[in-house]
Design an enzyme around this catalytic site. Sequence first.
Site, PDB file in Angstrom:
ATOM      1  N   LYS A   1       0.803  -1.203   0.000  1.00 31.08           N
ATOM      2  CA  LYS A   1       0.000   0.000   0.000  1.00 31.08           C
ATOM      3  C   LYS A   1       0.842   1.261   0.000  1.00 31.08           C
ATOM      4  O   LYS A   1       0.331   2.344  -0.267  1.00 31.08           O
ATOM      5  CB  LYS A   1      -0.896   0.008   1.266  1.00 31.08           C
ATOM      6  CG  LYS A   1      -1.856  -1.143   1.370  1.00 31.08           C
ATOM      7  CD  LYS A   1      -2.521  -1.077   2.792  1.00 31.08           C
ATOM      8  CE  LYS A   1      -2.435  -2.440   3.392  1.00 31.08           C
ATOM      9  NZ  LYS A   1      -2.896  -2.484   4.769  1.00 31.08           N
TER      10      LYS A   1
ATOM     11  N   ASP B   1      14.463  -0.808   0.811  1.00 32.52           N
ATOM     12  CA  ASP B   1      15.241  -1.005   2.039  1.00 32.52           C
ATOM     13  C   ASP B   1      16.199  -2.185   1.820  1.00 32.52           C
ATOM     14  O   ASP B   1      17.299  -2.004   1.284  1.00 32.52           O
ATOM     15  CB  ASP B   1      14.244  -1.238   3.188  1.00 32.52           C
ATOM     16  CG  ASP B   1      14.888  -1.300   4.549  1.00 32.52           C
ATOM     17  OD1 ASP B   1      16.126  -1.289   4.635  1.00 32.52           O
ATOM     18  OD2 ASP B   1      14.158  -1.376   5.561  1.00 32.52           O
TER      19      ASP B   1
ATOM     20  N   ASP C   1       7.508   3.320  -2.502  1.00 35.66           N
ATOM     21  CA  ASP C   1       7.775   4.385  -1.532  1.00 35.66           C
ATOM     22  C   ASP C   1       9.198   4.289  -0.999  1.00 35.66           C
ATOM     23  O   ASP C   1       9.872   5.291  -0.798  1.00 35.66           O
ATOM     24  CB  ASP C   1       6.748   4.343  -0.382  1.00 35.66           C
ATOM     25  CG  ASP C   1       6.605   2.951   0.222  1.00 35.66           C
ATOM     26  OD1 ASP C   1       7.062   1.975  -0.393  1.00 35.66           O
ATOM     27  OD2 ASP C   1       6.044   2.845   1.322  1.00 35.66           O
TER      28      ASP C   1
ATOM     29  N   ASP D   1       4.197   3.160   6.831  1.00 35.92           N
ATOM     30  CA  ASP D   1       3.441   2.952   8.070  1.00 35.92           C
ATOM     31  C   ASP D   1       4.279   2.410   9.213  1.00 35.92           C
ATOM     32  O   ASP D   1       5.366   1.856   9.005  1.00 35.92           O
ATOM     33  CB  ASP D   1       2.312   1.953   7.821  1.00 35.92           C
ATOM     34  CG  ASP D   1       2.837   0.525   7.655  1.00 35.92           C
ATOM     35  OD1 ASP D   1       3.675   0.303   6.754  1.00 35.92           O
ATOM     36  OD2 ASP D   1       2.432  -0.362   8.431  1.00 35.92           O
TER      37      ASP D   1
ATOM     38  N   PHE E   1      14.079   4.279  10.888  1.00 39.65           N
ATOM     39  CA  PHE E   1      12.748   3.809  10.513  1.00 39.65           C
ATOM     40  C   PHE E   1      11.859   5.026  10.308  1.00 39.65           C
ATOM     41  O   PHE E   1      11.682   5.822  11.219  1.00 39.65           O
ATOM     42  CB  PHE E   1      12.177   2.881  11.591  1.00 39.65           C
ATOM     43  CG  PHE E   1      10.825   2.351  11.211  1.00 39.65           C
ATOM     44  CD1 PHE E   1      10.706   1.370  10.239  1.00 39.65           C
ATOM     45  CD2 PHE E   1       9.681   2.859  11.801  1.00 39.65           C
ATOM     46  CE1 PHE E   1       9.446   0.892   9.864  1.00 39.65           C
ATOM     47  CE2 PHE E   1       8.427   2.389  11.440  1.00 39.65           C
ATOM     48  CZ  PHE E   1       8.321   1.402  10.461  1.00 39.65           C
TER      49      PHE E   1
ATOM     50  N   LYS F   1      17.130   3.527   0.904  1.00 36.50           N
ATOM     51  CA  LYS F   1      17.833   3.354   2.174  1.00 36.50           C
ATOM     52  C   LYS F   1      18.947   2.329   1.964  1.00 36.50           C
ATOM     53  O   LYS F   1      18.807   1.150   2.325  1.00 36.50           O
ATOM     54  CB  LYS F   1      16.821   2.850   3.217  1.00 36.50           C
ATOM     55  CG  LYS F   1      17.266   2.906   4.641  1.00 36.50           C
ATOM     56  CD  LYS F   1      16.026   2.573   5.478  1.00 36.50           C
ATOM     57  CE  LYS F   1      16.242   2.226   6.855  1.00 36.50           C
ATOM     58  NZ  LYS F   1      14.977   1.860   7.527  1.00 36.50           N
TER      59      LYS F   1
END
Length: 180
Positions: A43, A103, A100, A159, A152, A131
């Site tokens: 999402k 990582d 988005d 989220d 984080f 990241k």
Amino acid sequence: MLEKDIEKILVTNEEIVAISKRLGKQITEDYRDKNPVIIGLLKGCLPFMAELIKHIDIYCQIELMGVQSYHGGTESSGNVKITKDLDVSIENRHVLIAEDIVDTGKTINVVKNLLKYRGALSVEVVTLLDKPSGRTEDFTPKYIGTTIPKEFVVGFGLDYDEFYRNLPYIGVLKPEVYNN
Ligand code: PRP
């Protein structure tokens, strides 16, 4: 209300809009006449994808795929689960995946390999945040909004336990939020 949980803002809304304009212009140039399919990974992709596509001025199609790797915590679980598959064929199409954040790189590697296997002509990635300190896979996105440190982050789609996606910026949570 949500702002009280934020320790600091890393990327402001104004910066995200400027990033989206820059990336949209570059994508417009690179994909002219290629009629790409832009696939957002749900999402987290939603706010960034919505902002980005406003700045892409070519014929393109938008699709969504549900993919999960974090399962509620602050660390990637390493297990990538497809929760909603594509509704269309991407055979012989140029694909641009909208994310988005990259990582560990596990999510993107799994999806990239799947789409290539299904016959995409090309598969590239546009991500708002990169990241690199979290990376366990060998992967560098072609289009990067901005690089963030080993923290984080939440907001603008990202989220913590399914909350904070609706923040208009990228921020770092106060440590006490995790300890509650
Ligand atoms: C997040 C994010 C990326 C992925 C990045 O999604 O949106 O898809 O993790 O992590 P990785 O590079 O370590 O794989 P998540 O699984 O939390 O689902 P969400 O988009 O629904 O928040």
